[in-house]
Enzyme design. Sequence first.
Site, PDB file in Angstrom:
ATOM      1  CG  HIS A   1      30.194  12.367  25.788  1.00  0.00           C
ATOM      2  ND1 HIS A   1      31.417  12.021  26.315  1.00  0.00           N
ATOM      3  CD2 HIS A   1      29.792  13.480  26.446  1.00  0.00           C
ATOM      4  CE1 HIS A   1      31.728  12.877  27.270  1.00  0.00           C
ATOM      5  NE2 HIS A   1      30.777  13.781  27.363  1.00  0.00           N
ATOM      6  NE  ARG A   2      34.478  16.543  26.860  1.00  0.00           N
ATOM      7  CZ  ARG A   2      34.076  17.289  27.889  1.00  0.00           C
ATOM      8  NH1 ARG A   2      33.341  18.350  27.673  1.00  0.00           N
ATOM      9  NH2 ARG A   2      34.432  16.979  29.116  1.00  0.00           N
TER      10      ARG A   2
END
Length: 361
Positions: free
Chosen positions: A209-210
């Site tokens: 998700h980063r």
Amino acid sequence: MKKIVTILGARPQFVKAAVLSRVIKEHKQIEEVIVHTGQHFDNNMSAVFFTEMNIPEPAYNLKIHSLTHGAMTGQMLEKIEEVLLKEKPEAVVVYGDTNSTLAGALAAKKLHIKIVHIEAGLRSFNMSMPEEVNRILTDRMANLLCCPTENAMQNLKDEGYDTLPIQLVNCGDIMKDAVAYYSKFSAKKSTLISKLRLQDKKFIVATLHRQENTDDVQKLQQIISGLEALHTTHEVILPLHPRTKKILEKHQIVPKLTCIEPLGYFDMLELLKHCLLVVTDSGGLQKEAFFNQKNCIIIREETEWLELVNNGFATIVGADSKKMQTAYQEFQTKKSDFSVPLYGDQVGEKIHQSIINLMNN
């Protein structure tokens, strides 16, 4: 009774807050008012945690989400200030390194309200990460810095915090308390293992998700390619963050993996208990893997949790699919001793007492 306002916005913060809220409720020395900024608004990323973990319902839900960093932080600052002026707490508690964390700290500082930063002192030394900016600024504004590790304490001392009128305490990692407590119930609360037919399988859990991974298409494709290679040997279960899902769809990337919806805490705990290995760019999941006695492949260029790497429980591979496969092969034969005491114990109790001490001074 003295009052604190707790600012929450993202999934990992709900998990951490559940521990401290339970301790606060048991001791009955503090009144806690919870503010949910709305940063994570999807039901599976937000509401389910309050229901599952018996976190007190937020007194305020600001419903601020899906904006740029500046717009989100600015709107949160404005709305949190309104809440603080109304509630008049003795202290504001913030967790971690999100926009909600920074906005809560800024609002409190401007109103001369004491700030407690839980999970203080972490550093990636990568200032291109929004999280690094948020945590550094929040640390500098706080009155009480509750550090999760000795590394975090040392980071603050290296930056001169021990010469400032700020309380530094190594309380340990509050996530450890959460895993220890909720693991007792997760098997009864979750049916995910049977639903996905994983009872007799060796499988891998992955999360992604980063921004540095999802906003760089080349990196994103490399990571997906690496996960797909692992998937040919052991099934890879990838709960898809809503933002990641949108980006994959935008670039017409269809991962050949078992992609599922975001999970509640009990479902994720059961996956971690039963999996073979964890691949993630999440800071929290690196530790949750360790607490569940699983090794971890970190798909970032650095980690705030250096003790995991230094003790051989995790390997940093970045977005390099070949390094990911090499690390996977090495962990197949590695026998790790997860009894090493890296993250303290009775963490919620220690944080609670530190907050009491702060408000009595």
